[in-house]
Design a protein around this motif. Structure first.
Motif, PDB file in Angstrom:
ATOM      1  N   ASP A 233       0.989  -1.334  -0.061  1.00  0.00           N
ATOM      2  CA  ASP A 233      -0.110   0.101  -0.010  1.00  0.00           C
ATOM      3  C   ASP A 233       0.889   1.153   0.190  1.00  0.00           C
ATOM      4  N   ILE A 234       1.914   1.309   0.823  1.00  0.00           N
ATOM      5  CA  ILE A 234       2.758   2.289   0.773  1.00  0.00           C
ATOM      6  C   ILE A 234       3.339   2.751  -0.769  1.00  0.00           C
ATOM      7  N   LYS A 235       3.797   1.576  -1.179  1.00  0.00           N
ATOM      8  CA  LYS A 235       4.435   1.726  -2.628  1.00  0.00           C
ATOM      9  C   LYS A 235       3.361   2.169  -3.663  1.00  0.00           C
ATOM     10  N   LEU A 236       2.179   1.606  -3.414  1.00  0.00           N
ATOM     11  CA  LEU A 236       1.161   1.962  -4.303  1.00  0.00           C
ATOM     12  C   LEU A 236       0.809   3.492  -4.103  1.00  0.00           C
ATOM     13  N   ALA A 237       0.771   4.161  -2.983  1.00  0.00           N
ATOM     14  CA  ALA A 237       0.524   5.500  -2.790  1.00  0.00           C
ATOM     15  C   ALA A 237       1.643   6.149  -3.232  1.00  0.00           C
ATOM     16  N   PRO A 258      -3.756   6.563  10.569  1.00  0.00           N
ATOM     17  CA  PRO A 258      -3.288   6.409   9.346  1.00  0.00           C
ATOM     18  C   PRO A 258      -1.669   6.973   8.942  1.00  0.00           C
ATOM     19  N   ASN A 259      -1.248   6.507   7.836  1.00  0.00           N
ATOM     20  CA  ASN A 259       0.090   7.085   7.108  1.00  0.00           C
ATOM     21  C   ASN A 259      -0.359   7.793   6.109  1.00  0.00           C
ATOM     22  N   TYR A 260       0.215   8.980   6.167  1.00  0.00           N
ATOM     23  CA  TYR A 260       0.116  10.249   5.178  1.00  0.00           C
ATOM     24  C   TYR A 260       1.240  10.171   4.345  1.00  0.00           C
ATOM     25  N   VAL A 261       0.978   9.431   3.111  1.00  0.00           N
ATOM     26  CA  VAL A 261       2.068   9.254   2.179  1.00  0.00           C
ATOM     27  C   VAL A 261       2.109  10.110   0.811  1.00  0.00           C
ATOM     28  N   THR A 262       3.374  10.973   0.764  1.00  0.00           N
ATOM     29  CA  THR A 262       3.342  11.795  -0.426  1.00  0.00           C
ATOM     30  C   THR A 262       3.286  11.127  -1.759  1.00  0.00           C
ATOM     31  N   ASN A 263       2.238  11.447  -2.641  1.00  0.00           N
ATOM     32  CA  ASN A 263       2.195  10.507  -3.570  1.00  0.00           C
ATOM     33  C   ASN A 263       2.701  11.417  -4.955  1.00  0.00           C
ATOM     34  N   SER A 265       1.962  13.067  -7.088  1.00  0.00           N
ATOM     35  CA  SER A 265       1.563  14.435  -7.657  1.00  0.00           C
ATOM     36  C   SER A 265       1.856  15.246  -6.307  1.00  0.00           C
ATOM     37  N   GLY A 266       2.884  14.816  -5.460  1.00  0.00           N
ATOM     38  CA  GLY A 266       3.082  15.691  -4.460  1.00  0.00           C
ATOM     39  C   GLY A 266       2.106  15.901  -3.396  1.00  0.00           C
ATOM     40  N   ARG A 267       1.067  15.392  -3.500  1.00  0.00           N
ATOM     41  CA  ARG A 267      -0.222  15.577  -2.440  1.00  0.00           C
ATOM     42  C   ARG A 267      -0.268  14.395  -1.553  1.00  0.00           C
ATOM     43  N   LYS A 268      -0.996  14.338  -0.679  1.00  0.00           N
ATOM     44  CA  LYS A 268      -0.874  13.141   0.481  1.00  0.00           C
ATOM     45  C   LYS A 268      -2.003  12.064  -0.041  1.00  0.00           C
ATOM     46  N   THR A 269      -1.567  11.089   0.311  1.00  0.00           N
ATOM     47  CA  THR A 269      -2.605   9.816   0.008  1.00  0.00           C
ATOM     48  C   THR A 269      -2.463   9.289   1.417  1.00  0.00           C
ATOM     49  N   ILE A 270      -3.792   8.952   2.094  1.00  0.00           N
ATOM     50  CA  ILE A 270      -4.068   8.541   3.271  1.00  0.00           C
ATOM     51  C   ILE A 270      -4.047   6.781   3.152  1.00  0.00           C
ATOM     52  N   VAL A 271      -3.037   6.208   3.943  1.00  0.00           N
ATOM     53  CA  VAL A 271      -3.169   4.845   3.903  1.00  0.00           C
ATOM     54  C   VAL A 271      -3.552   4.487   5.336  1.00  0.00           C
ATOM     55  N   ASN A 272      -4.374   3.317   5.476  1.00  0.00           N
ATOM     56  CA  ASN A 272      -4.920   2.890   6.929  1.00  0.00           C
ATOM     57  C   ASN A 272      -5.317   1.541   6.649  1.00  0.00           C
ATOM     58  N   GLN A 273      -5.041   1.008   7.899  1.00  0.00           N
ATOM     59  CA  GLN A 273      -5.532  -0.488   8.153  1.00  0.00           C
ATOM     60  C   GLN A 273      -5.789  -0.717   9.589  1.00  0.00           C
ATOM     61  N   VAL A 274      -6.738  -1.461  10.046  1.00  0.00           N
ATOM     62  CA  VAL A 274      -7.102  -1.736  11.541  1.00  0.00           C
ATOM     63  C   VAL A 274      -7.110  -2.926  11.897  1.00  0.00           C
ATOM     64  N   GLY A 275      -5.732  -3.590  11.539  1.00  0.00           N
ATOM     65  CA  GLY A 275      -5.500  -4.901  12.227  1.00  0.00           C
ATOM     66  C   GLY A 275      -6.507  -5.873  11.512  1.00  0.00           C
TER      67      GLY A 275
END
Lengths: 303, 253
Positions: A233-237, A258-263, A265-275
């Motif tokens: 998911d991180i690489k995808l973002a 969540p993790n806020y990953v710079t995509n 486009s330079g914007r943030k993609t939110i990556v989340n997962q709840v166990g």
């Protein structure tokens, strides 16, 4: 438990202090027009009942009926809510052994889930069983990178779905993990796995550019993060443009936030997962304002 | 004049662009939250009522008494071979063989499972469906691998390390240095000229426990039988289970 964090993701966003957790956002209501809430689970693994009182780790935790109580509370607060899942709702308790996933899908339907995606364990009783159990699903089963053309799932699983919520267009697509080596071929049969990265960018382009979605959400069963170069998911973002939110699964990762990953486009993609096992219900809120698309500005400037 | 025209153009183009573009919404802020589902949250009653009949049926089935276990047996009771492992391997031999024969007109020569695959022990007393689920919680299938003599010898060497992997219809003797002294299948020496049908679980065929000799299988035969279902059927067939470790795998002093 009801900790709430806000993240400024644009210059326009105002700083909010002392937010009430019960009535969110009212204090800066004038700064946005729309409020979309996304509730999410992943890898529930047939955990319909709470864990037993003698469980070594999660005694008395989880449980579908409690989760539904929370969902209903959130809906009272904001009816503009989507309920999503990132796959592997099957396998893990005798409910699956006895009913093959029927109850899992019926309960997700009753709880008002809008969409889910196909995890590797959905194949545990064979691809034919997925098709059979989808009759009990009143939500959309989304996957864009499995080619089901020569399988029984052809036509039963859509790559994406657009939901219009309070006038906001939310495009959601699904991604699944490579099945070879993880699921016996006798179970997934002629399902063809396609490169999730390429498919994801295609999906985003379609949803964002062709269908003008305001938000793009990916339901991913790829896994949160691998040390190897295996897609996650991180690489995808990082390697795609314009995904607003990736709801992940597979790795049973408990993210406190969540993790806020710079995509790309330079914007943030939110990556989340709840166990897993429905021990938590995840929630992401989007506050949106109407306004000109920034592409327009760029075009005018270039004249 | 020209400047004015340009401005007019700009205006028109801007309007056109705005008609064409998404006059939609842009994210200003996001919020996040994670709700722990604990016993402080009430159940939704309607959903509980809906689940109830499903739950009760499972409870009824899980508590169904299938057989009686006379001797308590646990995975780590004895070295080299265990009562519970022997029972599992013998159960596979007894129930999978007729099925394999009816499908493929051949007979299973050996059963080999893995010690780690025995997920629980069995106390003395009633054997319930629940017992089968605790011993074998996974959905593994019984499959049959066709191995030649070379792969069979690799299998003997693998087993000579001494771990109590369950097997049936085979006997092994190793010396004090874990060197193979004797290997017999159905009480016969290995016949180099033929292949052998080894029933196992699909987990091991896929590389589980590094049983690499299964990678050399000439053929893999599927008989559509889950290991757990096989155990349930086996228990139902037997009035009483009374197993012990035996001399199928011994180490010389």
């Amino acid at each position: 438990m009801l900790r709430r964090d806000f993240l400024n993701i644009s210059i326009k966003a105002s700083t909010v202090l002392g937010m009430s957790s019960v009535v969110p956002a009212i204090s800066f209501k004038d700064t946005y027009d729309k409020h979309i809430t996304i509730l999410h689970t992943n890898d529930v693994h047939s955990q319909i009942d709470p864990f037993s009182s003698d469980h070594h780790k999660y005694a008395n935790r989880g449980g579908v009926s409690r989760r539904y109580h929370v969902i209903k509370q959130v809906l009272k607060e904001n009816k503009n809510t989507l309920v999503l899942d990132a796959g592997d709702s099957f396998q893990g308790t005798p409910y699956f052994n006895f009913y093959g996933g029927e109850l899992e899908f019926k309960l997700m339907s009753k709880m008002g889930y809008h969409a889910s995606t196909i995890g590797n364990h959905e194949f545990d009783n064979g691809i034919g069983n997925i098709a059979a159990q989808l009759e009990h699903a009143q939500f959309d089963m989304l996957n864009a990178n499995y080619d089901f053309t020569n399988t029984i799932l052809d036509g039963l699983v859509k790559p994406n779905q657009i939901y219009e919520v309070d006038g906001v267009k939310i495009g959601i697509f699904g991604l699944g993990i490579e099945l070879d080596g993880l699921v016996p071929k006798s179970l997934y049969k002629e399902t063809e796995y396609l490169n999730p990265l390429e498919i994801a960018q295609d999906q985003v382009n379609t949803l964002k550019n062709d269908y003008k979605c305001d938000l793009v959400v990916c339901l991913s069963h790829l896994g949160y993060k691998y040390k190897s170069d295996k897609i996650d998911d991180i690489k995808l973002a990082e390697q795609t443009h314009d995904i607003d939110l990736i709801i992940g699964g597979h790795t049973h990762t408990f993210l406190k936030e969540p993790n806020y990953v710079t995509n790309k486009s330079g914007r943030k993609t939110i990556v989340n997962q709840v166990g897993y096992a429905g021990l938590y219900l995840g929630r992401i809120d989007f506050y949106l304002s109407s306004g000109k698309d920034k592409n327009t500005k760029n075009s005018v400037v270039s004249l | 004049m020209t400047v004015k025209l340009k401005l007019q153009h700009l205006l028109v183009i801007s309007i056109l662009l705005c008609l064409a573009c998404n006059d939609g919404f842009q994210v200003q802020q996001t919020g996040q939250e994670r709700t722990a589902i604990t016993d402080s949250i009430p159940n939704d009653k309607a959903l509980e009522d809906f689940i109830s009949p499903y739950r009760n049926k499972i409870k009824g089935e899980m508590e169904k008494v299938l057989s009686y276990n006379a001797n308590p047996m646990f995975p780590k009771d004895t070295p080299y071979n265990t009562a519970i492992g022997n029972m599992m391997a013998d159960a596979v031999y007894e129930l999978a063989n007729p099925l394999f024969y009816s499908k493929f007109k051949d007979s299973i020569d050996v059963v080999l499972l893995n010690h780690g695959g025995i997920r629980a022990g069995m106390s003395q007393g009633d054997i319930k469906t629940r017992t089968a689920f605790s011993i074998m919680p996974f959905e593994n299938m019984v499959v049959v691998a066709e191995l030649d003599a070379v792969a069979m010898k690799e299998m003997f060497n693998y087993l000579s390390k001494g771990k109590a992997h369950p097997f049936s219809n085979m006997s092994l003797v190793i010396d004090g240095n874990n060197k193979l002294k004797e290997a017999k299948i159905n009480q016969q020496e290995l016949d180099e000229s033929r292949t052998y049908f080894v029933a196992t679980s699909d987990y091991l065929i896929k590389g589980g426990d590094n049983m690499d000799f299964f990678q050399k299988a000439k053929n893999i035969y599927e008989i559509d039988y889950k290991l757990r279902n096989l155990l349930i059927d086996y228990f139902q067939k037997k009035d009483t289970i009374s197993y012990s470790s035996d001399d199928r795998f011994i180490k010389l002093k």
